[in-house]
Design a protein around this motif. Structure first.
Motif, PDB file in Angstrom:
ATOM      1  N   UNK A  80       0.823  -1.202   0.000  1.00 32.68           N
ATOM      2  CA  UNK A  80       0.000   0.000   0.000  1.00 32.68           C
ATOM      3  C   UNK A  80       0.860   1.256   0.000  1.00 32.68           C
ATOM      4  N   UNK A  81       1.923   1.253   0.781  1.00 34.57           N
ATOM      5  CA  UNK A  81       2.821   2.401   0.841  1.00 34.57           C
ATOM      6  C   UNK A  81       3.480   2.630  -0.523  1.00 34.57           C
ATOM      7  N   UNK A  82       3.915   1.560  -1.159  1.00 39.91           N
ATOM      8  CA  UNK A  82       4.565   1.700  -2.471  1.00 39.91           C
ATOM      9  C   UNK A  82       3.558   2.178  -3.509  1.00 39.91           C
ATOM     10  N   UNK A  83       2.319   1.638  -3.467  1.00 35.33           N
ATOM     11  CA  UNK A  83       1.285   2.116  -4.394  1.00 35.33           C
ATOM     12  C   UNK A  83       1.045   3.617  -4.211  1.00 35.33           C
ATOM     13  N   UNK A  84       0.989   4.058  -2.964  1.00 35.13           N
ATOM     14  CA  UNK A  84       0.800   5.475  -2.675  1.00 35.13           C
ATOM     15  C   UNK A  84       1.943   6.315  -3.206  1.00 35.13           C
ATOM     16  N   UNK A  85       3.170   5.824  -3.039  1.00 39.21           N
ATOM     17  CA  UNK A  85       4.333   6.559  -3.543  1.00 39.21           C
ATOM     18  C   UNK A  85       4.339   6.608  -5.066  1.00 39.21           C
ATOM     19  N   UNK A  86       3.924   5.500  -5.713  1.00 40.44           N
ATOM     20  CA  UNK A  86       3.849   5.483  -7.177  1.00 40.44           C
ATOM     21  C   UNK A  86       2.791   6.478  -7.653  1.00 40.44           C
ATOM     22  N   UNK A  87       1.624   6.475  -6.992  1.00 40.08           N
ATOM     23  CA  UNK A  87       0.560   7.416  -7.379  1.00 40.08           C
ATOM     24  C   UNK A  87       1.019   8.853  -7.167  1.00 40.08           C
ATOM     25  N   UNK A  88       1.681   9.126  -6.049  1.00 44.41           N
ATOM     26  CA  UNK A  88       2.168  10.482  -5.781  1.00 44.41           C
ATOM     27  C   UNK A  88       3.186  10.911  -6.838  1.00 44.41           C
ATOM     28  N   UNK A  89       4.074  10.010  -7.224  1.00 45.56           N
ATOM     29  CA  UNK A  89       5.065  10.339  -8.255  1.00 45.56           C
ATOM     30  C   UNK A  89       4.381  10.595  -9.598  1.00 45.56           C
ATOM     31  N   UNK A  90       3.380   9.775  -9.932  1.00 44.86           N
ATOM     32  CA  UNK A  90       2.665   9.971 -11.202  1.00 44.86           C
ATOM     33  C   UNK A  90       1.908  11.295 -11.194  1.00 44.86           C
ATOM     34  N   UNK A  91       1.273  11.627 -10.063  1.00 42.11           N
ATOM     35  CA  UNK A  91       0.567  12.907  -9.967  1.00 42.11           C
ATOM     36  C   UNK A  91       1.538  14.084 -10.033  1.00 42.11           C
TER      37      UNK A  91
END
Length: 182
Positions: A80-91
């Motif tokens: 979940x933390x990695x998914x959040x970091x990936x989404x934040x980087x994409x945004x």
């Protein structure tokens, strides 16, 4: 890997400890051992098995099963933390892409204003300060454009490090920046 190790530990938690075998020789002649001397000299053989208190094996199994749950929860938390970091980087990439586009539109408008100010100044109706202000503003936007491009490249490299490989630019470009709202 850690949840798999925890699952493997369940069977071990329920198992009895390995038995041990003891053999003792006391006062036995090493040069000429005789069987009839064994009764007088002291030979003993023993087998030992530890038996835990009733219910202890069940408790150890329950503890091992709970460790599985803990390891699975840790794994889900990490994912979940990695998914959040990936989404934040994409945004962040999407936001920087929008800022670069906006910067480009402003730069074009300021270059048009600078050209207009230079034309008005050459006709004798404008001031040189107007021309310099427009050119300075356009130059600042060019410098800002370079900073934004560098930030976007850094964010893209961060996204690739989170993904563990190259990111698909076509997919990243489909991400829209979040709406700031009213």
């Amino acid at each position: 890997a850690r949840p798999a190790r925890a699952r493997a530990a369940v069977a071990q938690a329920r198992a009895l400890p390995d038995p041990t075998v003891d053999v003792e020789f006391l006062n036995l002649s090493v040069t000429r051992p005789m069987v009839h001397e064994a009764f007088y000299a002291g030979v003993s053989v023993g087998v030992e098995q530890m038996l835990p208190w009733p219910g202890k094996r069940d408790a150890m199994e329950v503890e091992a099963r709970r460790k599985i749950d803990v390891e699975q929860a840790k794994l889900l938390s990490s994912e979940s933390m990695i998914r959040g970091q990936v989404a934040a980087a994409a945004y962040k990439i999407a936001m920087l892409r929008s800022l670069i586009d906006l910067n480009e539109q402003r730069r074009q408008a300021l270059e048009t204003a600078a050209t207009t100010a230079a034309t008005v100044y050459s006709s004798g109706k404008g001031t040189q300060a107007d021309v310099l202000l427009a050119q300075t503003a356009a130059t600042r936007l060019i410098a800002k454009h370079e900073v934004l491009v560098e930030q976007r490249n850094t964010a893209f490299a961060r996204l690739e490090s989170l993904l563990g490989g190259p990111a698909d630019l076509a997919v990243v470009n489909t991400v829209a920046p979040p709406d700031p709202g009213p």
